[in-house]
Scaffold this motif. Structure first.
Motif, PDB file in Angstrom:
ATOM      1  N   ARG A   1       3.640   6.137  -5.376  1.00 35.96           N
ATOM      2  CA  ARG A   1       3.533   6.254  -6.833  1.00 35.96           C
ATOM      3  C   ARG A   1       2.410   7.208  -7.235  1.00 35.96           C
ATOM      4  N   GLU A   2       1.317   7.165  -6.487  1.00 34.60           N
ATOM      5  CA  GLU A   2       0.169   8.018  -6.786  1.00 34.60           C
ATOM      6  C   GLU A   2       0.388   9.463  -6.343  1.00 34.60           C
ATOM      7  N   GLY A   3       1.371   9.688  -5.485  1.00 35.98           N
ATOM      8  CA  GLY A   3       1.589  11.016  -4.925  1.00 35.98           C
ATOM      9  C   GLY A   3       0.591  11.381  -3.848  1.00 35.98           C
ATOM     10  N   SER A   4      -0.061  10.390  -3.250  1.00 39.58           N
ATOM     11  CA  SER A   4      -1.089  10.658  -2.248  1.00 39.58           C
ATOM     12  C   SER A   4      -0.549  10.681  -0.823  1.00 39.58           C
TER      13      SER A   4
ATOM     14  N   GLN B   1       0.823  -1.203   0.000  1.00 38.04           N
ATOM     15  CA  GLN B   1       0.000   0.000   0.000  1.00 38.04           C
ATOM     16  C   GLN B   1       0.862   1.261   0.000  1.00 38.04           C
TER      17      GLN B   1
ATOM     18  N   ASP C   1       2.217   2.001  -3.383  1.00 43.44           N
ATOM     19  CA  ASP C   1       1.148   2.521  -4.240  1.00 43.44           C
ATOM     20  C   ASP C   1       0.877   3.992  -3.937  1.00 43.44           C
ATOM     21  N   TRP C   2       0.803   4.321  -2.655  1.00 43.10           N
ATOM     22  CA  TRP C   2       0.545   5.717  -2.270  1.00 43.10           C
ATOM     23  C   TRP C   2       1.661   6.641  -2.752  1.00 43.10           C
TER      24      TRP C   2
END
Length: 329
Positions: free
Chosen positions: A290-293, A284, A287-288
């Protein structure tokens, strides 16, 4: 080079309580590897180990002995087939430039997993466990995080938001850190705990109460959280900076009648009890990123000789995010 505890302090340590020495590094014998450390982690809990009064599930630092802590390094010599030269590993032999030990004491990590290898030393997993397992975070919760600009708190607030919290509130020790929380890290509200009674500041930030308190501090902030908690609120006890950063800590949660009346849950936890969450969190977290979140906040200090001062600065609130020391190559 390695750092040893020179004397047991009474109260907070000073630089005189650390001793930096040059040592010979032996070649590994069969079953061992030699690792050149690249980064080491600094953690406020180290003060408890220095003081020799830690209730943490780990041994205290002994006077005259090299200190220890999380570190990341590269295998530079191997006498065991399980690890090869050039591999990246994490381990508990920090506070030294080189570590020689049994290969089983080192865990191989992926060089390409993160933008910087130092991120393998981050406290995101601690924050994730505290929220998901200890506090049982639910979508729609209002969450309060103390020491929210630190290594664990900065992750806890962002993860709470990503997991569906309705409102995330943080406390910090300066106006700049408050701005950092509500700006760069996306907290809904934040306050400087020096700006008057914490209870008043927390009630202003959470007029409808809080469901979850992620506690890195204890003391006044824990008491305030208990008063503002909703019925059946949950408190995850992660740290005790109030005890670690002063020789005269503000003790205890105070009157526990509110805990009884509101049927609150207060749960301590450690990383070691929840290592089964590591793979899930790692996926997770990547993923965060990579998403810039999510923002990974890090302070990097150069040189092992700078580590004692950096630790003292850390517990006095002079850094934001995760603090690591980049060792000389």
């Amino acid at each position: 080079m390695e750092v040893r505890l020179a004397a047991r302090p009474v109260g907070l340590p000073t630089l005189d309580h650390f001793n930096i020495v040059e040592v010979d590094v032996p070649a590994p014998v069969p079953g061992q590897v030699r690792v050149r450390n690249l980064f080491m982690s600094l953690d406020p809990g180290m003060l408890m180990l220095i003081a020799g009064r830690s209730s943490l599930p780990m041994p205290r630092y002994e006077v005259g002995e090299v200190m220890y802590g999380d570190a990341l390094g590269e295998v530079v010599a191997s006498a065991d087939p399980s690890l090869s030269e050039g591999e990246l590993v994490v381990h508990r032999f920090g506070w030294r430039e080189y570590a020689v030990a049994e290969a089983s004491a080192f865990r191989r990590v992926d060089k390409a997993a993160y933008p910087s290898p130092s991120m393998h030393l981050g406290f995101g997993l601690v924050a994730y466990i505290g929220l998901m397992d200890a506090a049982r975070l639910q979508p729609g919760d209002t969450v309060f995080v103390s020491s929210a600009a630190g290594a664990t708190g900065s992750m806890a607030g962002q993860i709470a938001r990503l997991k569906g919290a309705r409102r995330v509130i943080g406390s910090a020790g300066s106006a700049d850190k408050v701005a950092h929380l509500t700006g760069k890290l996306g907290f809904d509200a934040a306050f400087d705990y020096h700006d008057g009674p914490v209870l008043d500041r927390l009630r202003e930030a959470a007029p409808d109460g809080i469901d979850v308190y992620f506690d890195n501090v204890g003391g006044e902030q824990l008491r305030a959280a208990i008063e503002v908690m909703k019925v059946h609120g949950r408190i995850a006890v992660c740290g005790a900076l109030n005890r670690q950063s002063t020789a005269r800590p503000d003790e205890g949660p105070g009157d526990l009648l509110s805990v009884l009346g509101k049927r609150l849950t207060i749960r301590g936890f450690t990383l070691w009890d929840h290592l089964d969450r590591a793979t899930e969190f790692g996926e997770q977290f990547r993923d965060w990123l990579r998403e810039g979140s999510i923002v990974y906040d890090e302070t990097v200090i150069s040189g092992l000789e700078s580590a004692p001062q950096a630790l003292l600065d850390l517990v006095r609130g002079r850094h934001t995010g995760k603090t690591v020391v980049r060792l000389r190559s």
